[in-house]
Design a protein around this motif. Structure first.
Motif, PDB file in Angstrom:
ATOM      1  N   VAL A 113       0.852  -1.213   0.000  1.00  0.00           N
ATOM      2  CA  VAL A 113       0.000   0.000   0.000  1.00  0.00           C
ATOM      3  C   VAL A 113       0.878   1.250   0.000  1.00  0.00           C
ATOM      4  O   VAL A 113       2.055   1.192   0.369  1.00  0.00           O
ATOM      5  CB  VAL A 113      -0.926   0.028   1.252  1.00  0.00           C
ATOM      6  CG1 VAL A 113      -1.946  -1.093   1.189  1.00  0.00           C
ATOM      7  CG2 VAL A 113      -0.120  -0.030   2.544  1.00  0.00           C
ATOM      8  N   GLN A 114       0.290   2.378  -0.420  1.00  0.00           N
ATOM      9  CA  GLN A 114       1.074   3.620  -0.468  1.00  0.00           C
ATOM     10  C   GLN A 114       1.033   4.358   0.870  1.00  0.00           C
ATOM     11  O   GLN A 114       1.907   5.128   1.197  1.00  0.00           O
ATOM     12  CB  GLN A 114       0.548   4.528  -1.598  1.00  0.00           C
ATOM     13  CG  GLN A 114       0.783   3.938  -2.999  1.00  0.00           C
ATOM     14  CD  GLN A 114       2.201   3.327  -3.141  1.00  0.00           C
ATOM     15  OE1 GLN A 114       3.197   3.951  -2.801  1.00  0.00           O
ATOM     16  NE2 GLN A 114       2.268   2.080  -3.593  1.00  0.00           N
ATOM     17  N   HIS A 115      -0.003   4.103   1.693  1.00  0.00           N
ATOM     18  CA  HIS A 115      -0.131   4.865   2.944  1.00  0.00           C
ATOM     19  C   HIS A 115       0.712   4.232   4.039  1.00  0.00           C
ATOM     20  O   HIS A 115       1.226   3.114   3.894  1.00  0.00           O
ATOM     21  CB  HIS A 115      -1.604   4.922   3.371  1.00  0.00           C
ATOM     22  CG  HIS A 115      -2.205   3.577   3.658  1.00  0.00           C
ATOM     23  ND1 HIS A 115      -1.910   2.842   4.785  1.00  0.00           N
ATOM     24  CD2 HIS A 115      -3.078   2.813   2.945  1.00  0.00           C
ATOM     25  CE1 HIS A 115      -2.575   1.706   4.754  1.00  0.00           C
ATOM     26  NE2 HIS A 115      -3.278   1.662   3.656  1.00  0.00           N
ATOM     27  N   ASP A 116       0.857   4.931   5.156  1.00  0.00           N
ATOM     28  CA  ASP A 116       1.645   4.400   6.287  1.00  0.00           C
ATOM     29  C   ASP A 116       0.929   3.174   6.873  1.00  0.00           C
ATOM     30  O   ASP A 116      -0.281   3.196   7.095  1.00  0.00           O
ATOM     31  CB  ASP A 116       1.797   5.474   7.386  1.00  0.00           C
ATOM     32  CG  ASP A 116       2.794   5.032   8.459  1.00  0.00           C
ATOM     33  OD1 ASP A 116       3.542   5.868   8.962  1.00  0.00           O
ATOM     34  OD2 ASP A 116       2.834   3.814   8.753  1.00  0.00           O
ATOM     35  N   LYS A 119      -1.751   3.196   9.665  1.00  0.00           N
ATOM     36  CA  LYS A 119      -3.175   3.497   9.461  1.00  0.00           C
ATOM     37  C   LYS A 119      -4.049   2.247   9.636  1.00  0.00           C
ATOM     38  O   LYS A 119      -5.236   2.345   9.912  1.00  0.00           O
ATOM     39  CB  LYS A 119      -3.403   4.113   8.082  1.00  0.00           C
ATOM     40  CG  LYS A 119      -2.872   5.538   7.993  1.00  0.00           C
ATOM     41  CD  LYS A 119      -3.490   6.327   6.893  1.00  0.00           C
ATOM     42  CE  LYS A 119      -3.073   7.820   7.035  1.00  0.00           C
ATOM     43  NZ  LYS A 119      -3.260   8.566   5.808  1.00  0.00           N
ATOM     44  N   LYS A 124      -7.958   3.369  10.294  1.00  0.00           N
ATOM     45  CA  LYS A 124      -8.225   4.301   9.186  1.00  0.00           C
ATOM     46  C   LYS A 124      -8.215   3.589   7.819  1.00  0.00           C
ATOM     47  O   LYS A 124      -8.768   4.056   6.854  1.00  0.00           O
ATOM     48  CB  LYS A 124      -7.216   5.439   9.177  1.00  0.00           C
ATOM     49  CG  LYS A 124      -7.348   6.339  10.416  1.00  0.00           C
ATOM     50  CD  LYS A 124      -6.788   7.749  10.174  1.00  0.00           C
ATOM     51  CE  LYS A 124      -7.047   8.666  11.370  1.00  0.00           C
ATOM     52  NZ  LYS A 124      -6.349   8.179  12.594  1.00  0.00           N
ATOM     53  N   LYS A 125      -7.504   2.434   7.739  1.00  0.00           N
ATOM     54  CA  LYS A 125      -7.424   1.724   6.454  1.00  0.00           C
ATOM     55  C   LYS A 125      -7.618   0.234   6.713  1.00  0.00           C
ATOM     56  O   LYS A 125      -7.322  -0.256   7.813  1.00  0.00           O
ATOM     57  CB  LYS A 125      -6.035   1.921   5.820  1.00  0.00           C
ATOM     58  CG  LYS A 125      -5.754   3.347   5.361  1.00  0.00           C
ATOM     59  CD  LYS A 125      -6.420   3.639   4.037  1.00  0.00           C
ATOM     60  CE  LYS A 125      -6.068   5.059   3.565  1.00  0.00           C
ATOM     61  NZ  LYS A 125      -6.789   5.406   2.335  1.00  0.00           N
TER      62      LYS A 125
END
Ligand code: NZQ
Ligand code: ZN
Length: 387
Positions: A113-116, A119, A124-125
């Motif tokens: 994934v691109q997000h931290d 999350k 959040k994800k």
């Protein structure tokens, strides 16, 4: 008993001489392997050589990510994600205890994934097609080898959060009890306490009045965890004792015991995670410091449940309901002391002045785990009962 779906897709290879299968099992899933391990115990007990030999013989291209610490930290997960991306790893192999396996799960999920990756832990994800994972378990404790959970400490915010998702199950886990012969006495004890606590969290937070199947299963696992731990502490390379403890720890948190119990909480873990986040306490030691106080705080709310536990696990059959409930708590506390694990936060050298900060820290996790009945005031009261 409540409606439930039980689906545990993790393949287990259990027993002597199963480690050499890790190569073929891993190469079924990918060729460019990220090998994740800790601070070096596997190099001292020859597991590293066995795993490397098996992976190389199966044709693996290996990138090593070592140095996972006990109570694994987010900054080290980030390094593992960079390594996995740079080397285009398509499968992860974890060799260690719960810390190594959990960090490997976070790398599997975070690499794609691109997000931290954090999350995931703050809700959040959600997880999408993580890299596949195989494991070689070297410490009987967390159950991570056969479950969908992972626990990581955010070392910049001092928050230790757990997150579970059905895509996080290892595809295959190798459980060879001889891999745990070298586990020192303290971590053997902490691991058994962790397994017991996974059962207690379900046993004492279910509100369903009709769970005889799960109750007997849970009571049996607690008895097995204590008895096999006692035998291992007598003789560290007692194969059957190590095998009993290993399989007990996996069954204690693989979804089987909680199936049909309905909504559950994990309050002892929610509070313990703050001890480990703020004081880097070994997870099982933190639990033995919290459990007696938490049980004393709650036993008068469910005297029947605590009396049943006392009777079936410790054979306490005389006295009033309350007396039997109390005997059960003290018998479990006595066992913690017998295996040299702390039975209070004072014994962990955590001062009572730390209670407000601990409670504040725990409240953040209580919110994410939707434990609305755990206000900061209630957590403060429980921590005072743990002094
Ligand atoms: O760094 P290494 O070399 O791995 O040394 C470890 C570490 O120092 C050592 N060790 C492990 N296997 C050994 C060995 N030493 C000699 N011989 C062996 N065969 O033991 C020390 C503790 O290892 P660690 O992996 O930290 O212990 P454990 O398995 O108890 O894992 C603890 C972590 O699991 C998490 C905890 O929060 C904690 O971070 N949990 C994970 C859960 C899950 N995924 O479902 C649930 C649990 O409740 C728990 O929270
Ligand atoms: Zn635990």
């Amino acid at each position: 008993m409540q409606n439930f779906v039980f689906h545990n897709p993790c393949k287990i290879l259990f027993g002597k001489n199963t480690v050499p299968a890790i190569g073929t099992e891993t190469l079924l899933l990918g060729k460019r392997v990220l090998l994740v391990y800790g601070s070096g115990s596997i190099k001292k007990n020859t597991i590293y050589e066995q795993v490397m030999q098996s992976l190389l013989a199966a044709g693996a291209i290996i990138t090593e990510h070592d140095g996972v610490q006990s109570n694994p930290i987010l900054s080290h997960v980030h390094k593992g994600i960079v390594l996995a991306r740079t080397n285009r790893c398509d499968v992860v192999c974890a060799v260690g205890g719960g810390s190594v396996i959990d960090e490997a799960k976070a790398i599997c999920a975070g690499t794609v994934v691109q997000h931290d990756v954090w999350k995931f832990f703050t809700g959040k994800k959600s997880i999408k097609n993580p890299l596949p994972l195989t494991t070689v378990l070297t410490l009987a404790a967390s159950g991570s080898e056969m479950n969908s959970g992972m626990v990581i400490t955010n070392d910049s915010t001092a928050q230790k959060f757990g997150f579970a998702n059905k895509h996080l199950y290892p595809k295959t886990s190798i459980l060879d009890p001889t891999c745990t012969f070298s586990v020192p006495q303290n971590h053997t004890a902490y691991g058994a306490i962790d397994a017991v606590s996974h059962v207690l969290e379900c046993y004492f937070t279910t509100t369903d009045p009709h769970t005889p199947v799960q109750d007997r299963l849970m009571e049996g696992l607690v008895i097995n965890a204590m008895e096999s731990c006692n035998r291992v502490l007598e003789k560290t390379n007692d194969y059957h004792a190590r095998a009993d403890l290993m399989w007990t720890a996996s069954l204690a948190l693989n979804g089987l015991t909680s199936s049909g119990l309905g909504k559950l909480g994990f309050p002892m873990h929610m509070i313990e995670h703050s001890l480990s986040a703020l004081y880097n306490v070994p997870h099982g030691a933190g639990l033995s410091a919290i459990i007696p106080g938490w049980m004393r705080y709650n036993m008068n709310k469910q005297p029947h449940r605590f009396a049943q536990f006392a009777e079936r696990v410790f054979d306490k059959r005389t006295g009033t309901l309350e007396e039997r409930a109390t005997q059960g708590v003290s018998s479990l506390t006595d066992w913690f002391s017998k295996i040299q694990s702390p039975i209070s936060i004072t014994a962990l050298n955590i001062p009572h002045t730390a209670i407000p900060e601990l409670a504040e820290n725990a409240t953040a996790l209580a919110k994410i785990w939707r434990m609305r009945d755990y206000s900061v005031e209630k957590i403060v009261e429980i921590l005072h009962a743990c002094l």
